[in-house]
Write a protein that holds these residues in place. Structure first.
Motif, short mmCIF file in Angstrom:
data_model
loop_
_atom_site.label_atom_id
_atom_site.label_comp_id
_atom_site.label_asym_id
_atom_site.label_seq_id
_atom_site.Cartn_x
_atom_site.Cartn_y
_atom_site.Cartn_z
N GLY A 194 0.68 -1.21 0.06
CA GLY A 194 0.06 -0.01 -0.05
C GLY A 194 0.65 1.37 0.08
N LYS A 195 0.42 2.29 0.96
CA LYS A 195 1.33 3.53 0.83
C LYS A 195 1.76 3.63 2.02
CE LYS A 195 -2.02 6.01 -2.10
NZ LYS A 195 -3.24 7.34 -2.34
N VAL A 196 2.97 4.33 1.97
CA VAL A 196 4.17 4.69 3.10
C VAL A 196 4.44 6.18 3.04
CG1 VAL A 196 6.18 4.26 4.28
CG2 VAL A 196 5.15 2.41 2.90
N PHE A 197 4.03 6.62 4.04
CA PHE A 197 4.05 8.16 4.30
C PHE A 197 5.25 8.64 5.11
CE2 PHE A 197 -0.47 7.12 3.88
CZ PHE A 197 -0.99 8.14 2.59
N ALA A 198 5.93 9.47 4.55
CA ALA A 198 7.42 9.82 5.13
C ALA A 198 7.72 11.37 5.04
CB ALA A 198 8.42 9.18 4.50
N ASP A 199 8.65 11.70 5.59
CA ASP A 199 9.10 13.15 5.67
C ASP A 199 9.70 13.57 4.33
OD1 ASP A 199 11.49 12.21 6.12
OD2 ASP A 199 11.21 12.83 8.28
N ARG A 200 10.38 14.86 4.38
CA ARG A 200 10.99 15.16 3.07
C ARG A 200 12.66 14.42 3.09
NH1 ARG A 200 8.55 19.77 5.10
NH2 ARG A 200 7.12 20.63 3.59
N GLY A 201 13.06 13.87 4.15
CA GLY A 201 14.20 13.14 4.21
C GLY A 201 14.34 12.01 3.39
N TYR A 202 13.19 11.54 3.09
CA TYR A 202 13.04 10.05 2.15
C TYR A 202 12.92 10.56 0.71
CZ TYR A 202 12.55 7.74 6.52
OH TYR A 202 12.75 7.10 7.78
N ILE A 203 13.17 11.69 0.18
CA ILE A 203 12.81 12.03 -1.26
C ILE A 203 14.08 11.29 -2.08
CG2 ILE A 203 12.85 14.05 -3.00
CD1 ILE A 203 11.80 15.52 -0.76
N SER A 204 13.69 10.40 -2.77
CA SER A 204 14.64 9.78 -3.72
C SER A 204 13.92 9.05 -4.59
CB SER A 204 15.57 8.44 -2.77
OG SER A 204 16.19 8.04 -3.61
N PRO A 205 14.15 9.67 -6.16
CA PRO A 205 13.40 8.74 -7.23
C PRO A 205 13.72 7.68 -7.18
CG PRO A 205 14.28 11.05 -7.93
CD PRO A 205 15.00 10.77 -6.30
N LYS A 206 15.05 6.90 -6.93
CA LYS A 206 15.51 5.83 -7.12
C LYS A 206 14.65 4.72 -6.09
CE LYS A 206 19.68 2.75 -7.19
NZ LYS A 206 21.24 2.72 -6.97
N LEU A 207 14.53 5.47 -4.89
CA LEU A 207 13.78 4.39 -3.88
C LEU A 207 12.39 4.45 -4.08
CD1 LEU A 207 13.43 3.35 -0.81
CD2 LEU A 207 13.31 5.65 0.01
#
Length: 304
Positions: A194-207
């Protein structure tokens, strides 16, 4: 202070689990082990009693474990633990229940993913930054890392929870490991969908692409220097519910005493970490996304 009724409740759950675990281990023994009778003398304290004492300490009633064990367990709860050993002996016995505590959390205490998850990380310093070069217990293991509160010498705890405030899984790494590291998500993604909600520290197109291939959608905010992206009203509302995982980190640190600098061995540090997570699973007041304003994704179209 944790009540005696709560201690008895936790002990009953732990004791039932330990009995079932022991019976399952007995069934799966090899024939060679069954034929040879090994010495298996019972200890003065059972495994369920040791696990109960460790978990009950982290309800935030005592400043240090020694005072809690000597004056609360050995005196106030002497009727519940009549065969309590000395404090030094109990410290030696703590590491014997690490595997049982881990299995108990995995099978019994931890929650399950329901399609809505929140992820965050928190630093676990093991000493003051000025004394990191003199620390001998965690030498060659603890690392220097920088978080939102500054630099620290120690480890980083990566947590995943659902919308009911139940911990789903966790991962312990060095303080210098990035939140977007594939090593971390290789462990975390096993329990997710499903969906995982994170903060801006997890911004990564590869991830994002790697998780999307596994059927997981990573939802995060946008930095000020980034182009704005379209986001559904449901995702925006659920991003505001990230206080759930932040509240859990606050409870683990300020109430359950996750962070302190009195560790004298790596084994007891790990036991303390597992006991903290196990104690949180018994907390009555957990943060819950359903307590606030909640809109189902199927009904969001009615707002437009």
């Amino acid at each position: 202070m944790i009540t005696e009724d709560k201690v008895i409740e936790i002990f009953c759950i732990m004791d039932e689990f330990c009995e079932n675990f022991a019976s399952e281990c007995e069934k799966n023994l090899l024939l060679e082990d069954k034929e040879h009778h090994h010495r298996n003398r019972k200890g003065q304290l059972s495994q369920s009693e040791i696990m109960t004492i460790l978990v009950c300490y982290h309800f935030g009633s005592f400043a240090n474990f020694k005072h809690y064990y000597l004056f609360y367990i050995c005196q106030h709860l002497s009727g519940c633990f009549p065969d309590a050993v000395s404090y030094n002996r109990f410290v030696e016995l703590m590491s014997r229940v690490f595997f049982q505590l881990m299995l108990f959390m995995k099978l019994i205490a931890f929650g399950r993913c329901n399609g809505i998850s929140f992820v965050d990380s928190t630093m676990i310093p093991v000493c003051h930054n000025l004394r990191c070069y003199a620390n001998k217990v965690f030498r060659d293991m603890a690392t220097d890392g920088k978080g939102t509160m500054g630099w620290c010498h120690g480890f980083k705890l990566h947590l995943m929870c659902n919308d009911r405030g139940e911990i789903i899984t966790f991962c312990l790494t060095g303080a210098n490991v990035d939140d977007r590291s594939p090593m971390v998500w290789k462990v975390m993604a096993k329990e997710l969908y499903g969906k995982v909600f994170a903060d801006r520290g997890y911004i990564s197109p590869k991830l994002f692409d790697s998780l999307f291939d596994d059927g997981i959608q990573l939802v995060h905010g946008v930095k000020t220097n980034m182009k704005n992206k379209l986001m559904s009203f449901y995702d925006k509302m659920m991003l505001r519910k990230r206080y759930i995982i932040e509240t859990i980190n606050d409870l683990l640190k300020n109430k359950a005493q996750l962070v302190h600098s009195r560790h004298r061995s790596i084994a007891n540090f790990l036991v303390n970490l597992v006991a903290v997570l196990g104690a949180y699973c018994f907390f009555e007041n957990k943060p819950d996304a359903l307590q606030g304003y909640y809109i189902e994704e199927s009904k969001q179209q009615a707002l437009f």
